[in-house]
Every structure is written in structure tokens, then in C-alpha cells.
Design a protein around this motif. Sequence first.
Motif, PDB file in Angstrom:
ATOM      1  N   ALA A  91       0.834  -1.201   0.000  1.00 49.87           N
ATOM      2  CA  ALA A  91       0.000   0.000   0.000  1.00 49.87           C
ATOM      3  C   ALA A  91       0.872   1.256   0.000  1.00 49.87           C
ATOM      4  O   ALA A  91       2.035   1.221   0.383  1.00 49.87           O
ATOM      5  N   SER A  92       0.278   2.360  -0.427  1.00 53.08           N
ATOM      6  CA  SER A  92       1.020   3.629  -0.431  1.00 53.08           C
ATOM      7  C   SER A  92       0.126   4.739   0.100  1.00 53.08           C
ATOM      8  O   SER A  92      -1.084   4.578   0.244  1.00 53.08           O
ATOM      9  N   LYS A  93       0.759   5.867   0.377  1.00 52.95           N
ATOM     10  CA  LYS A  93       0.039   7.028   0.892  1.00 52.95           C
ATOM     11  C   LYS A  93       0.609   8.269   0.222  1.00 52.95           C
ATOM     12  O   LYS A  93       1.749   8.262  -0.259  1.00 52.95           O
ATOM     13  N   PRO A  94      -0.154   9.353   0.189  1.00 53.55           N
ATOM     14  CA  PRO A  94       0.352  10.588  -0.429  1.00 53.55           C
ATOM     15  C   PRO A  94       1.373  11.268   0.476  1.00 53.55           C
ATOM     16  O   PRO A  94       1.292  11.193   1.696  1.00 53.55           O
ATOM     17  N   ALA A  95       2.345  11.935  -0.171  1.00 55.35           N
ATOM     18  CA  ALA A  95       3.357  12.692   0.567  1.00 55.35           C
ATOM     19  C   ALA A  95       3.719  13.928  -0.234  1.00 55.35           C
ATOM     20  O   ALA A  95       3.577  13.958  -1.458  1.00 55.35           O
ATOM     21  N   THR A  96       4.196  14.960   0.461  1.00 49.03           N
ATOM     22  CA  THR A  96       4.633  16.190  -0.180  1.00 49.03           C
ATOM     23  C   THR A  96       6.134  16.322   0.009  1.00 49.03           C
ATOM     24  O   THR A  96       6.643  16.137   1.124  1.00 49.03           O
ATOM     25  N   THR A  97       6.860  16.645  -1.064  1.00 53.06           N
ATOM     26  CA  THR A  97       8.310  16.789  -0.991  1.00 53.06           C
ATOM     27  C   THR A  97       8.681  18.238  -0.707  1.00 53.06           C
ATOM     28  O   THR A  97       7.823  19.116  -0.695  1.00 53.06           O
ATOM     29  N   GLU A  98       9.983  18.472  -0.528  1.00 52.04           N
ATOM     30  CA  GLU A  98      10.468  19.812  -0.214  1.00 52.04           C
ATOM     31  C   GLU A  98      10.212  20.815  -1.334  1.00 52.04           C
ATOM     32  O   GLU A  98      10.180  22.025  -1.097  1.00 52.04           O
ATOM     33  N   THR A  99       9.995  20.346  -2.556  1.00 54.52           N
ATOM     34  CA  THR A  99       9.710  21.257  -3.666  1.00 54.52           C
ATOM     35  C   THR A  99       8.213  21.477  -3.855  1.00 54.52           C
ATOM     36  O   THR A  99       7.805  22.214  -4.733  1.00 54.52           O
ATOM     37  N   GLY A 100       7.396  20.793  -3.062  1.00 53.31           N
ATOM     38  CA  GLY A 100       5.950  20.937  -3.161  1.00 53.31           C
ATOM     39  C   GLY A 100       5.290  19.895  -4.043  1.00 53.31           C
ATOM     40  O   GLY A 100       4.082  19.919  -4.225  1.00 53.31           O
ATOM     41  N   ALA A 101       6.079  18.974  -4.589  1.00 46.59           N
ATOM     42  CA  ALA A 101       5.522  17.929  -5.455  1.00 46.59           C
ATOM     43  C   ALA A 101       4.802  16.880  -4.611  1.00 46.59           C
ATOM     44  O   ALA A 101       5.263  16.513  -3.537  1.00 46.59           O
ATOM     45  N   SER A 102       3.681  16.400  -5.115  1.00 46.65           N
ATOM     46  CA  SER A 102       2.930  15.339  -4.431  1.00 46.65           C
ATOM     47  C   SER A 102       3.249  14.012  -5.093  1.00 46.65           C
ATOM     48  O   SER A 102       3.136  13.889  -6.312  1.00 46.65           O
ATOM     49  N   ILE A 103       3.648  13.029  -4.277  1.00 44.92           N
ATOM     50  CA  ILE A 103       3.975  11.703  -4.796  1.00 44.92           C
ATOM     51  C   ILE A 103       3.365  10.653  -3.874  1.00 44.92           C
ATOM     52  O   ILE A 103       2.924  10.963  -2.770  1.00 44.92           O
ATOM     53  N   ILE A 123      14.418  11.143   3.934  1.00 41.83           N
ATOM     54  CA  ILE A 123      14.982  11.518   2.643  1.00 41.83           C
ATOM     55  C   ILE A 123      14.831  10.318   1.721  1.00 41.83           C
ATOM     56  O   ILE A 123      15.208   9.200   2.072  1.00 41.83           O
ATOM     57  N   ILE A 124      14.249  10.561   0.536  1.00 40.97           N
ATOM     58  CA  ILE A 124      13.950   9.477  -0.386  1.00 40.97           C
ATOM     59  C   ILE A 124      14.527   9.767  -1.766  1.00 40.97           C
ATOM     60  O   ILE A 124      14.866  10.898  -2.088  1.00 40.97           O
ATOM     61  N   LYS A 125      14.609   8.700  -2.562  1.00 42.98           N
ATOM     62  CA  LYS A 125      15.031   8.821  -3.959  1.00 42.98           C
ATOM     63  C   LYS A 125      13.783   8.659  -4.811  1.00 42.98           C
ATOM     64  O   LYS A 125      13.001   7.733  -4.613  1.00 42.98           O
ATOM     65  N   VAL A 126      13.598   9.590  -5.774  1.00 45.00           N
ATOM     66  CA  VAL A 126      12.420   9.594  -6.632  1.00 45.00           C
ATOM     67  C   VAL A 126      12.879   9.529  -8.090  1.00 45.00           C
ATOM     68  O   VAL A 126      13.841  10.194  -8.472  1.00 45.00           O
ATOM     69  N   GLU A 127      12.195   8.728  -8.889  1.00 44.02           N
ATOM     70  CA  GLU A 127      12.479   8.684 -10.325  1.00 44.02           C
ATOM     71  C   GLU A 127      11.873   9.934 -10.964  1.00 44.02           C
ATOM     72  O   GLU A 127      10.668  10.148 -10.905  1.00 44.02           O
ATOM     73  N   SER A 128      12.708  10.772 -11.570  1.00 46.25           N
ATOM     74  CA  SER A 128      12.239  12.071 -12.052  1.00 46.25           C
ATOM     75  C   SER A 128      11.295  11.974 -13.248  1.00 46.25           C
ATOM     76  O   SER A 128      10.418  12.805 -13.406  1.00 46.25           O
ATOM     77  N   LYS A 129      11.437  10.970 -14.087  1.00 40.06           N
ATOM     78  CA  LYS A 129      10.585  10.861 -15.283  1.00 40.06           C
ATOM     79  C   LYS A 129       9.144  10.498 -14.926  1.00 40.06           C
ATOM     80  O   LYS A 129       8.206  11.014 -15.514  1.00 40.06           O
ATOM     81  N   THR A 130       8.973   9.589 -13.944  1.00 41.84           N
ATOM     82  CA  THR A 130       7.635   9.104 -13.613  1.00 41.84           C
ATOM     83  C   THR A 130       7.098   9.648 -12.293  1.00 41.84           C
ATOM     84  O   THR A 130       5.903   9.613 -12.059  1.00 41.84           O
ATOM     85  N   GLY A 131       7.982  10.121 -11.411  1.00 43.39           N
ATOM     86  CA  GLY A 131       7.546  10.580 -10.100  1.00 43.39           C
ATOM     87  C   GLY A 131       7.323   9.449  -9.122  1.00 43.39           C
ATOM     88  O   GLY A 131       6.694   9.630  -8.088  1.00 43.39           O
ATOM     89  N   ASN A 132       7.848   8.261  -9.423  1.00 37.58           N
ATOM     90  CA  ASN A 132       7.676   7.102  -8.552  1.00 37.58           C
ATOM     91  C   ASN A 132       8.745   7.063  -7.464  1.00 37.58           C
ATOM     92  O   ASN A 132       9.905   7.383  -7.709  1.00 37.58           O
ATOM     93  N   TYR A 133       8.347   6.614  -6.279  1.00 40.53           N
ATOM     94  CA  TYR A 133       9.260   6.386  -5.163  1.00 40.53           C
ATOM     95  C   TYR A 133      10.197   5.235  -5.526  1.00 40.53           C
ATOM     96  O   TYR A 133       9.770   4.221  -6.071  1.00 40.53           O
ATOM     97  N   VAL A 134      11.509   5.380  -5.206  1.00 39.14           N
ATOM     98  CA  VAL A 134      12.472   4.313  -5.469  1.00 39.14           C
ATOM     99  C   VAL A 134      12.926   3.677  -4.171  1.00 39.14           C
ATOM    100  O   VAL A 134      12.776   2.477  -3.979  1.00 39.14           O
ATOM    101  N   GLU A 135      13.477   4.487  -3.259  1.00 40.90           N
ATOM    102  CA  GLU A 135      13.974   3.949  -1.989  1.00 40.90           C
ATOM    103  C   GLU A 135      14.219   5.080  -0.998  1.00 40.90           C
ATOM    104  O   GLU A 135      14.270   6.242  -1.357  1.00 40.90           O
ATOM    105  N   ARG A 136      14.394   4.696   0.274  1.00 41.66           N
ATOM    106  CA  ARG A 136      14.800   5.653   1.303  1.00 41.66           C
ATOM    107  C   ARG A 136      16.308   5.807   1.222  1.00 41.66           C
ATOM    108  O   ARG A 136      17.025   4.869   0.920  1.00 41.66           O
ATOM    109  N   VAL A 137      16.792   7.001   1.531  1.00 39.60           N
ATOM    110  CA  VAL A 137      18.220   7.284   1.508  1.00 39.60           C
ATOM    111  C   VAL A 137      18.664   7.606   2.928  1.00 39.60           C
ATOM    112  O   VAL A 137      17.996   8.365   3.629  1.00 39.60           O
ATOM    113  N   LYS A 138      19.784   7.025   3.328  1.00 39.00           N
ATOM    114  CA  LYS A 138      20.303   7.324   4.662  1.00 39.00           C
ATOM    115  C   LYS A 138      20.921   8.707   4.663  1.00 39.00           C
ATOM    116  O   LYS A 138      21.553   9.129   3.700  1.00 39.00           O
ATOM    117  N   LYS A 139      20.741   9.435   5.757  1.00 39.94           N
ATOM    118  CA  LYS A 139      21.265  10.806   5.866  1.00 39.94           C
ATOM    119  C   LYS A 139      22.764  10.815   5.995  1.00 39.94           C
ATOM    120  O   LYS A 139      23.384   9.961   6.510  1.00 39.94           O
TER     121      LYS A 139
END
Length: 188
Positions: free
Chosen positions: A149-161, A172-188
Amino acid sequence: MASTADFKNGMCIEYNHGLYFIIEFQHVKPGKGPAFVRTKLKNVKTGKVIDNTFTSGHKVNTARIERRNYQFLYKDDLGYNFMDNDTYEQVNIEEALIDAPQFLKDGEQVEIIFHAEEEQILGCELPNHVIMEITYTEPGLKGDTATNASKPATTETGASIQVPLFVNQGDIIKVESKTGNYVERVKK
């Protein structure tokens, strides 16, 4: 000039008095009749995608394009402002020419595509993956990760994914820029 045998994805050609990128192509050799190449072409100016068929061996004019590295500076009333990493020259680009403007952060490195003969800006491409911080999302419940399952989230640029339930605000997450899909969490 190039023939249909020289076609590659991403190639820029002159067709119908305009510039088009070849998105995809397929050589077809039917059992009866001559071979042909089926293509999907994206208009550089309008972004409209059209289907076209060329007979095998058809000659087309290619447009010489250059990809240059730029850094995103800021957005204002005129559009998005970028700086050339080599010459420090600044250019302004309208939003329609940028692949995914909702994922642009200050200081982000991008590639701007130029028509080499005319020095005209054809487009702006972000890297395949961008690193973003989640500024708002509903908290996930413990044990809610068994389903996909997934849920809506807002990024630092205001994009909804859409993100998985275990992602929390401040992650902090990695997002595929072409599709806007979540890829993975990134360690700080």
C-alpha cells in the motif's frame, strides 16, 4: 542526412518543418511488401507525440544537438533560471521545456539540450533520480507494511507523490524524475 537504418532512441530529426526526437522505433519486415520503420516522434516545441511510418531506407535530415551541464538557480516570473557550469552564463527557460519542473531544487544539476546551429534551447532534462526530503505525510501505523500500500506525501519542492506506508515526515527518499515514482529511502 541519415537513413532509417541509423535511427536511435533520442535522435533529433527534421520532419514536417519541425524538430522531433525519436522516442522509439521498430523495424518491421512483413511477409509481403517492402520493409518499413514504425516510429514514435516527440515534437520538440509542443511535446506532442505522433506515430509515423517511414519506408526502409528513407533519408531524413538530422539536427545536431548538444547537451550542456547547467545548475538550477531559482524560479521567478519569467521562468526557471540556470547557470552554465563552465562559463557562468545564465539562461532563462520556460516551464514547458523542462521534463519534471516539480522536482527541481536549488543547486540541482541538469542537462540543457541545445540546437547546435541556432543555439536554441530545445529542452531541459533532470537526472534519472533525484533526492528529496518529505515535508509532509500522514504517520504510518506499526505493522502496516505487509501489503504494498502507499500514501500521499509532499516533498520539499511541493511535489505530491505516492510513498510506502513506512516513510515518515523528514525522511529523505530517492524519486524517479521521469515518472515521479518512489524508489527507496536514503540514509542521511
